[in-house]
Structure formats: C-alpha cells, structure tokens
Design a protein around this motif. Sequence first.
Motif, PDB file in Angstrom:
ATOM      1  N   THR A   1       3.986  -5.488  54.119  1.00 59.99           N
ATOM      2  CA  THR A   1       2.707  -6.194  54.025  1.00 59.99           C
ATOM      3  C   THR A   1       2.720  -7.113  52.812  1.00 59.99           C
ATOM      4  O   THR A   1       2.793  -6.653  51.671  1.00 59.99           O
ATOM      5  N   LEU A   2       2.660  -8.404  53.065  1.00 61.43           N
ATOM      6  CA  LEU A   2       2.606  -9.370  51.978  1.00 61.43           C
ATOM      7  C   LEU A   2       1.196  -9.433  51.406  1.00 61.43           C
ATOM      8  O   LEU A   2       0.209  -9.367  52.136  1.00 61.43           O
TER       9      LEU A   2
ATOM     10  N   TYR B   1      -0.585 -13.613  46.000  1.00 59.34           N
ATOM     11  CA  TYR B   1      -0.186 -13.699  44.599  1.00 59.34           C
ATOM     12  C   TYR B   1      -0.658 -15.038  44.059  1.00 59.34           C
ATOM     13  O   TYR B   1      -0.318 -16.098  44.592  1.00 59.34           O
ATOM     14  N   LEU B   2      -1.528 -14.986  43.047  1.00 59.43           N
ATOM     15  CA  LEU B   2      -2.113 -16.208  42.488  1.00 59.43           C
ATOM     16  C   LEU B   2      -2.793 -17.031  43.573  1.00 59.43           C
ATOM     17  O   LEU B   2      -2.648 -18.252  43.655  1.00 59.43           O
ATOM     18  N   GLY B   3      -3.516 -16.331  44.445  1.00 51.62           N
ATOM     19  CA  GLY B   3      -4.313 -17.007  45.455  1.00 51.62           C
ATOM     20  C   GLY B   3      -3.582 -17.450  46.695  1.00 51.62           C
ATOM     21  O   GLY B   3      -4.183 -18.061  47.583  1.00 51.62           O
ATOM     22  N   ALA B   4      -2.291 -17.158  46.819  1.00 56.32           N
ATOM     23  CA  ALA B   4      -1.523 -17.595  47.985  1.00 56.32           C
ATOM     24  C   ALA B   4      -0.496 -16.533  48.349  1.00 56.32           C
ATOM     25  O   ALA B   4      -0.127 -15.697  47.522  1.00 56.32           O
TER      26      ALA B   4
ATOM     27  N   MET C   1       5.352 -16.808  55.863  1.00 53.27           N
ATOM     28  CA  MET C   1       4.746 -17.806  54.984  1.00 53.27           C
ATOM     29  C   MET C   1       5.150 -19.187  55.483  1.00 53.27           C
ATOM     30  O   MET C   1       6.341 -19.473  55.636  1.00 53.27           O
ATOM     31  N   MET C   2       4.168 -20.044  55.719  1.00 47.05           N
ATOM     32  CA  MET C   2       4.437 -21.370  56.269  1.00 47.05           C
ATOM     33  C   MET C   2       4.196 -22.438  55.200  1.00 47.05           C
ATOM     34  O   MET C   2       3.109 -22.542  54.644  1.00 47.05           O
ATOM     35  N   PHE C   3       5.234 -23.211  54.925  1.00 47.16           N
ATOM     36  CA  PHE C   3       5.152 -24.316  53.978  1.00 47.16           C
ATOM     37  C   PHE C   3       5.401 -25.630  54.706  1.00 47.16           C
ATOM     38  O   PHE C   3       6.061 -25.659  55.755  1.00 47.16           O
TER      39      PHE C   3
ATOM     40  N   HIS D   1       2.859 -25.048  47.767  1.00 46.27           N
ATOM     41  CA  HIS D   1       1.994 -23.946  48.172  1.00 46.27           C
ATOM     42  C   HIS D   1       1.954 -23.848  49.700  1.00 46.27           C
ATOM     43  O   HIS D   1       2.028 -24.861  50.391  1.00 46.27           O
ATOM     44  N   PRO D   2       1.827 -22.639  50.234  1.00 45.77           N
ATOM     45  CA  PRO D   2       1.882 -22.455  51.687  1.00 45.77           C
ATOM     46  C   PRO D   2       0.540 -22.704  52.359  1.00 45.77           C
ATOM     47  O   PRO D   2      -0.484 -22.932  51.703  1.00 45.77           O
ATOM     48  N   GLU D   3       0.548 -22.614  53.694  1.00 48.62           N
ATOM     49  CA  GLU D   3      -0.698 -22.625  54.442  1.00 48.62           C
ATOM     50  C   GLU D   3      -1.522 -21.406  54.022  1.00 48.62           C
ATOM     51  O   GLU D   3      -0.984 -20.391  53.589  1.00 48.62           O
ATOM     52  N   PRO D   4      -2.853 -21.480  54.139  1.00 50.49           N
ATOM     53  CA  PRO D   4      -3.703 -20.395  53.627  1.00 50.49           C
ATOM     54  C   PRO D   4      -3.449 -19.039  54.293  1.00 50.49           C
ATOM     55  O   PRO D   4      -3.637 -18.002  53.658  1.00 50.49           O
ATOM     56  N   GLU D   5      -3.039 -19.032  55.556  1.00 47.68           N
ATOM     57  CA  GLU D   5      -2.847 -17.778  56.262  1.00 47.68           C
ATOM     58  C   GLU D   5      -1.412 -17.650  56.743  1.00 47.68           C
ATOM     59  O   GLU D   5      -0.716 -18.652  56.947  1.00 47.68           O
TER      60      GLU D   5
END
Length: 299
Positions: A230-231, A234-237, A265-267, A255-259
Amino acid sequence: MNDQFPVSTLRLALVVAGLVLALIAGFGIGRLNPHPSSVAGTATTAGTDHAHAAGTPAHEHAEGAMEVGGLAVTAAGHTLVPLDGTFTAGRADEFRFQIQEAGQRPVTRFAIVHDKPMHLIVVRRDLTGYQHLHPTMAADGTWSVPLTLPEPGSWRAYADFATVTPDGVQTPVTLGVDLVVPGAYTPRELPPATRTATVDRFTVDFQGDPRIGVYAPLAFRVRVGDSTPTLERYLGAYGHLVVLREGDLGYLHVHPEPELAGQAMMFRLTMPGPGRYRFYLDFQVAGEVYTAEYTVTMP
C-alpha cells in the motif's frame, strides 16, 4: 447609401463579438483550473502536477522542451548564498544558507509546495549519494539542515522553492551550488540503463517511453514478490521524481497525477534533450520513505 450596415461596420461588430467570447472562454478555463493559495505567516500553498519547478500552479502543458533548473546560483532575481560549503566525509555537519534578493536582502516569504517551503536535493557530481532534505528557516531567513556527505568529492546542492510577494505572487526557482568534501575522489560510472530498480525489499518497475520535447506517460509500480504494498502519500503526493542530467547536472522535479492508476504512480514527463539521466523516485510505505534509482539514456 442603403438600409444595410456597411461591410466595414459589420466586420468591426464581428471582431468585437469574437473578443468578448474569447474573454468569457478564458474566464471559464481559469475557473475550471483553480490553484488554491492561502498565506499563513511566511508561506502559501500551491497546487502542483506533472513536471515543473516547485511552486508552479496547476496548468495545462503544451508540447515543447522542458527547461532544466539548478544550473546557476542566481536566477529570477534570487541568489543561493551558502554560509558554509566545505564538509568532512562521513561527519554530520549543518548546512546553512540564505536565499537573497537584490541588495543581499534575505528572502523570508516562501510558498509551501508539497507540504514544505524548501526542498533541498543533494547529490555527488557522479550522481551517487542522492538525498532529499527539508531545511528549516530562522526568522532572519537563514535555512539550516543536518547534512552528512559520506564520501569525498564535489557535490551539488539544489534549493527548490517558490517565493511569495505580499500580494501573493509566486516565483518558482531552482538554484544550485557546489559543496566540497576534501579527499581522494574516484568518480563512479553510471549503472547501465534499466527499467527495474531494487530498494530494500521492494522491486520498482517503470513502463513508458520518455521522449524529448513531448510529454509522455510513465507508470511506476512497486512490488514485494508477487504482492503490491500500500503506497502512502509522501509530501502530498504518491511519489516524487527527480531527474538529473549527466554532465551539467540539469535538474527536473516531477510530480505524479493526484491518484494512483491500477496501483501505479502515473507521471507525465518530457525530456529536455539527448544524454544520460539518473531518475530518483521517492515513495512511502508504512511511514518510511524509499528511493528507487534508474539510469535512462536518451539518443
């Protein structure tokens, strides 16, 4: 003369109507893409997505080359001034610095970007020894952070921040300065290019093809054997991707997509040009932060 409008009058009316529609559309787009901002003492909160310097508001990206940061000690009217720059290998020291504006005045108003007003990235010039730190600021604008540089060599420190004017205008900046650790120094070769990294018990793969001048999707997945941990944010992302270019050490913070998308993790990233790069992906599991590292070659 006849009862109809002259052609010139009709054209003028159409131009005016077009301008009004454009202004209305622009207002609507701005409303659809807000970037929350609130001043609290010396800080402001800014929305962040995709690849940009810290503090950049939420925005749409056009196709084009991404400009790297961190190549200069002075940019956008700000100067990174270290108060000490020589360290002893393996010893915990304190790194102190100021961000100064014209007239050597220390800046004291900074935006909070991804939960912190200052992100300090430190790496040796052979791209080893990566650290992502968060200094604290004294009332006089002096930043400080404990820093241990484990080996001799020339190191690069990046101050990644955004200043805030009294009326709320933000200026995102990334400045870089060299730090010195005396002693015998043998640079390490970059590891071969790979799409898989191992850190602690985690295996981290990435999919997608980075491209020069075009924003391309990249998906990073974390595994422990056949299971997916489970990710945590970290620092809002869900992740932070720092990209450094071999040679001049040009810097990107992505920074990645919000979800998450299917637990990945999608960048969206555009590479600034050919060369070899080192990717550093920070992610958090069970309250602990890990960094997966990759070498990426752009022809």
